[in-house]
Design an enzyme around this catalytic site. Structure first.
Site, PDB file in Angstrom:
ATOM      1  N   GLY A  12       0.859  -1.173   0.000  1.00 47.84           N
ATOM      2  CA  GLY A  12       0.000   0.000   0.000  1.00 47.84           C
ATOM      3  C   GLY A  12       0.898   1.227   0.000  1.00 47.84           C
ATOM      4  O   GLY A  12       2.099   1.121   0.148  1.00 47.84           O
ATOM      5  N   CYS A  13       0.322   2.422  -0.208  1.00 48.85           N
ATOM      6  CA  CYS A  13       1.199   3.564  -0.395  1.00 48.85           C
ATOM      7  C   CYS A  13       0.524   4.908  -0.189  1.00 48.85           C
ATOM      8  O   CYS A  13      -0.684   5.007  -0.062  1.00 48.85           O
ATOM      9  CB  CYS A  13       1.744   3.595  -1.816  1.00 48.85           C
ATOM     10  SG  CYS A  13       2.472   2.079  -2.353  1.00 48.85           S
ATOM     11  N   ALA A  14       1.394   5.943  -0.207  1.00 53.43           N
ATOM     12  CA  ALA A  14       0.941   7.328  -0.282  1.00 53.43           C
ATOM     13  C   ALA A  14       1.632   7.962  -1.472  1.00 53.43           C
ATOM     14  O   ALA A  14       2.805   7.683  -1.717  1.00 53.43           O
ATOM     15  CB  ALA A  14       1.363   8.074   0.981  1.00 53.43           C
ATOM     16  N   ARG A  41       0.478   6.100   5.998  1.00 50.75           N
ATOM     17  CA  ARG A  41       0.251   5.335   4.770  1.00 50.75           C
ATOM     18  C   ARG A  41       1.527   4.604   4.320  1.00 50.75           C
ATOM     19  O   ARG A  41       1.493   3.833   3.387  1.00 50.75           O
ATOM     20  CB  ARG A  41      -0.218   6.250   3.631  1.00 50.75           C
ATOM     21  CG  ARG A  41      -1.539   6.945   3.911  1.00 50.75           C
ATOM     22  CD  ARG A  41      -1.964   7.772   2.717  1.00 50.75           C
ATOM     23  NE  ARG A  41      -2.474   6.928   1.655  1.00 50.75           N
ATOM     24  CZ  ARG A  41      -3.754   6.620   1.478  1.00 50.75           C
ATOM     25  NH1 ARG A  41      -4.663   7.107   2.311  1.00 50.75           N
ATOM     26  NH2 ARG A  41      -4.137   5.852   0.498  1.00 50.75           N
ATOM     27  N   ASN A 209      -0.092   3.940  -6.074  1.00 49.02           N
ATOM     28  CA  ASN A 209      -0.643   3.359  -4.869  1.00 49.02           C
ATOM     29  C   ASN A 209      -1.672   2.336  -5.302  1.00 49.02           C
ATOM     30  O   ASN A 209      -2.630   2.659  -5.980  1.00 49.02           O
ATOM     31  CB  ASN A 209      -1.291   4.443  -4.001  1.00 49.02           C
ATOM     32  CG  ASN A 209      -2.090   3.857  -2.847  1.00 49.02           C
ATOM     33  OD1 ASN A 209      -1.858   2.724  -2.446  1.00 49.02           O
ATOM     34  ND2 ASN A 209      -3.022   4.632  -2.327  1.00 49.02           N
TER      35      ASN A 209
END
Lengths: 365, 501
Positions: A12-14, A41, A209
């Site tokens: 997952g990501c920002a 995040r 993301n």
């Protein structure tokens, strides 16, 4: 434990991005700050930035950023490079020692020009030549990883939280007209800097993301055309898809978006504009293997612009804001407000709807 | 009895307390198993004629009948099994080649059953097909290498003719002759309603079915029966049949007894003459000859029809497919060794060819390694039994699947494997008018539509679970598959990891 590339690691990501349509430059400080409210995040296992317009004095040279395992691999790599390129400048990328970032590899950059004789004997254009060399270096030179290869742009990434990675690379000392940033939440410990994002090829960079469900369908297709997915990440394969569609097939950015985040057949059938309808039918029939499904929000950086795109179901958050010449994109509105508290027109683009921002014509970038 | 006697395979068990003597069983059995004893006022059976097609069982109004496997067996022997010995007796009796129908029934590996499908958990969301659009449409055909633009900069449609399918399944070739008029009508009507295709097989196309042309693939096989210009132009695509999974390397033989009336007219051969398809096409002894036939057919149809080349899955299939992909063909259909047939020599059916799963995996990978996967679409058949088999085939790299056994099952076939007798009690593999009329095309097509709709739902559920909302994103997506109980070599050929990896 297997390294990134030997195994596929979902994460997952920002993401965040900022661009001046007037081509005005800003330091990396703004984008570093944008990542702070999105701290949760990421999980400290990867952060990075892409910056456009940062090497104006070398604007006609390819800027190669490398991670080397040791001195020997750097020497091997230089031998390899010198066969195909003129190295105009070679230097260590300056960093700042901070406790949050440890175990750094040797981080180096070269400003290079491909040897004309080599390009012509390969019977391809200069960009294609360089793209092929990037693949070759990463497969053939052990201990070397070439992670940034564009002109007048550069990628900076590491294992760590993005705001720390920015400080480590002293991004407050660089000035660019367009910045993207990425904080990563991988689901295991890659422990390798190359696995951080953005991912780039030539001038194209992607921060992403999501976790795409079409990964292996896309990978196995794009690898037919000389691309080698050494990292097994979504970002890598999406970058190659964009490169294939835009640079090699000659699609516009809008058309490329209609391939990777194609409208549903039901939407296409209901279109009243016949020409538009036929175009979409054509694109889906022509490039079915490059449809990307599953959640993604990406910011695609290129020379003189940015494109933001969500998957067609909009399974990941992404908002866009504007203020005068500035356009901001981020996973969360909070990140945009940190960059510019007076931002106007904040909106969430719908799934599959590309937002393309370009620096106005005439600005020297 | 005598040395030639072979004890019947089945027993007909009649519950006399339930039997009402209505004689339905007697009327329904074309094999004449049941007879009525006027003196005793009871029904009797001659089980030696029974093929276990279950027709009498299904029609008996009081459930008085069942067919069971006979327990009169030869002495057990793991090497010389019952069947093996009986086949020797049969051949010693007749001196002939053994014939069989339908697919290989032997317990050889079914790789579909050793492959498991993925689903999304936490890191990305599964998609509910009841709430979100879920797309199963596919286009079969060659894709050009490059886009083209007109002078105005607009994209030009430079696609060669494509077959559009609402879901990645088609009914594969079964000729008119090997199956009945009503069976063909059922397939044609169902294909039209479903937005998919059925395939004429090599028996030509009955004039009544030209109206289903938009959902028809016309076949050109080695006997060239029923092939003429209007026939080629009648369908949406043309299939050159080079081989069949159930009998690779073998032609076909439809006995003269089945070449009656319309069958004779449609095949364009005299009534009562045997229809013999040679093993090879006598104008194709090599790959360059195939290319000439491909282009002859394209010339004849003004390049408006995609050409499919159908081959049996044999050892060297990857190289063969690579040759076909460069022959001008638009689609390659590969038929695995478990594929069905109306009649084949038993030894061929049971021992020649390779599993479709392995053939598909190696062909798809080879075409990608050579960068020519886009030259052709891949259709696979040879025992696709369910929606999950379809999903696995697509994820291994197929564009679509061919089904035939599943389709005849939907029309009533009970897989008794005696199609070669021509006495199909279900009205499918027969030309006897009294038997043909038992299959109502209205009902037959409805059941086919039901089956495909059910599979479509299941395909969508499986895709949704994986977080995939369009079938394109499943194609060749081998990361969605894991093997279970397979060795390293098998996993390598399939290009998948083992469960737990």
């Amino acid at each position: 434990m297997q390294l990134e590339g030997q195994v596929r690691i979902p994460s997952g990501c920002a993401i965040a991005a900022a661009i001046s349509r007037d081509g005005k430059t800003m330091t990396g400080e703004k984008i570093m700050n944008a990542m702070k409210p999105m701290h949760d995040r990421s999980n400290g296992l990867g952060g990075g930035f892409a910056a456009y317009g940062i090497y104006p004095e070398y604007r006609d040279l390819y800027a190669f950023h490398f991670f080397f395992k040791d001195r020997a691999s750097r020497k091997d790599c230089e031998v390899f490079l010198k066969e195909y390129f003129e190295i105009v400048k070679s230097e260590i990328i300056p960093t700042r020692k901070i406790p949050e970032i440890t175990d750094e590899p040797i981080i180096w950059r070269y400003f290079v020009a491909p040897l004309k004789s080599m390009v012509s004997s390969a019977q391809v254009d200069e960009n294609e030549f360089v793209a092929r060399m990037v693949m070759r270096v990463n497969i053939e030179v052990s201990g070397a990883y070439l992670f940034s290869s564009g002109k007048n742009m550069g990628t900076f990434k590491a294992v760590g939280f993005p705001e720390d990675v920015g400080r480590f690379y002293r991004l407050d000392e660089y000035e660019g007209y367009s910045w993207t940033a990425h904080g990563r939440y991988p689901t295991n410990t890659p422990g390798w800097w190359g696995g951080a994002h953005p991912f780039t090829l030539l001038d194209y960079s992607i921060v992403h993301n999501g976790e795409i469900s079409s990964y292996d369908a896309n990978r196995r297709f794009i690898e037919m055309f000389g691309y080698k997915c050494t990292l097994q990440t979504d970002t890598e394969v999406i970058t190659y898809i964009m490169d294939y569609l835009i640079r090699r097939q000659g699609l516009t950015m809008n058309e490329a978006s209609s391939v990777i985040a194609a409208p549903f057949w039901s939407t296409i059938e209901n279109k009243t504009d016949t020409e538009d309808k036929e175009k979409h039918i054509y694109l889906r029939t022509m490039f079915p293997n490059l449809l990307v499904t599953g959640p993604f929000s990406i910011v695609f950086g290129f020379r003189g612009g940015l494109m933001a795109l969500n998957d067609r179901l909009k399974l990941r958050s992404m908002v866009v804001g504007e203020h005068d010449d500035m356009v901001y994109i981020a996973s969360e509105e909070a990140a945009i407000r940190v960059m510019d508290n007076n931002v106007k027109n904040i909106w969430a683009p719908s799934g599959g709807e590309p937002v393309i921002v370009k620096v106005r014509e005439g600005v020297n970038i | 009895m005598s040395i030639e006697f072979i004890y019947p395979e089945f027993e007909v068990i009649r519950d006399q307390s339930r039997c009402i003597g209505c004689r339905v069983c007697q009327r329904q059995c074309a094999n004449e198993v049941h007879s009525y004893d006027d003196d005793l006022k009871i029904l009797k059976s001659d089980e030696s004629k029974c093929v276990n097609c279950q027709r009498c069982v299904s029609m008996c109004p009081t459930r008085a009948l069942k067919i069971v496997k006979s327990d009169c067996t030869l002495r057990e022997n793991a090497n010389w099994q019952n069947n093996t010995i009986k086949e020797i007796y049969k051949q010693a009796n007749s001196g002939g080649v053994l014939l069989s129908s339908m697919g290989n029934p032997n317990p050889l590996p079914v790789y579909w059953d050793r492959i498991l499908i993925n689903a999304s958990q936490v890191t990305n969301p599964p998609i509910d097909p009841l709430r979100e659009p879920m797309e199963t449409r596919v286009f079969l055909g060659k894709k050009p290498d490059k886009i083209e633009r007109g002078k105005d900069g607009k994209l030009k449609c430079n696609l060669s003719p494509q077959l559009e399918l609402s879901m990645p399944v088609m009914f594969s070739a079964m000729s008119y002759g090997s199956i009945s008029y009503n069976a063909h009508e059922s397939l044609a009507r169902a294909a039209k309603e479903l937005g998919i295709f059925y395939n004429t097989g090599e028996g030509g196309l009955h004039e009544d079915f030209y109206c289903y042309g938009d959902n028809t693939i016309v076949q050109v096989a080695s006997g060239r029966f029923g092939v003429h210009e209007d026939y080629l132009k009648a369908g949406k695509g043309i299939e050159i049949k080079m081989g069949q999974g159930a009998k690779p390397g073998i032609g076909g033989h439809l006995p003269g007894t089945k070449i009656v009336g319309d069958v004779s007219r449609t095949r364009m051969i005299p009534e009562g003459s045997d229809a013999i398809s040679p093993a090879p096409h006598h104008d194709i002894y090599s790959i360059e000859d195939l290319r000439q036939l491909v282009f002859s057919l394209k010339e004849a149809t003004e390049y408006k029809k995609p050409v499919i080349v159908k081959v049996a899955a044999v050892h060297n299939i990857a190289a063969i497919a690579s040759g076909i992909a460069r022959s001008g063909a638009d689609i390659i259909a590969i038929d695995g060794f478990r594929g069905g047939t109306g009649a084949a020599p038993t030894r061929i059916r049971d021992n020649v060819g390779i599993p479709i799963e392995l053939a598909l995996a190696s062909v798809d990978q080879r075409l990608r390694d050579e960068g020519i996967r886009n030259n052709v679409s891949l259709v696979v058949g040879g025992s696709i039994r369910s929606a999950s088999d379809v999903v696995k085939a697509i994820a291994l790299g197929a564009d679509a699947c061919y089904i035939a056994t599943a389709a005849v099952l939907a029309m009533g076939c009970h897989l008794c494997r005696t199609c070669q007798s021509g006495k199909c009690n279900w009205g499918i593999a027969t030309q006897r008018p009294d038997l043909v009329k038992r299959l109502n095309p209205e009902i037959g097509s409805k059941r086919l539509v039901n089956l495909m709709n059910a599979w479509r739902h299941e395909i969508k559920e499986l895709m949704g679970g994986m977080g995939i909302n369009s079938i394109e994103a499943l194609k060749g997506n081998r990361l969605m598959l894991r093997g279970v109980g397979l060795n390293d070599r098998e996993l390598k050929i399939l290009g998948i990891s083992h469960a737990g990896e």
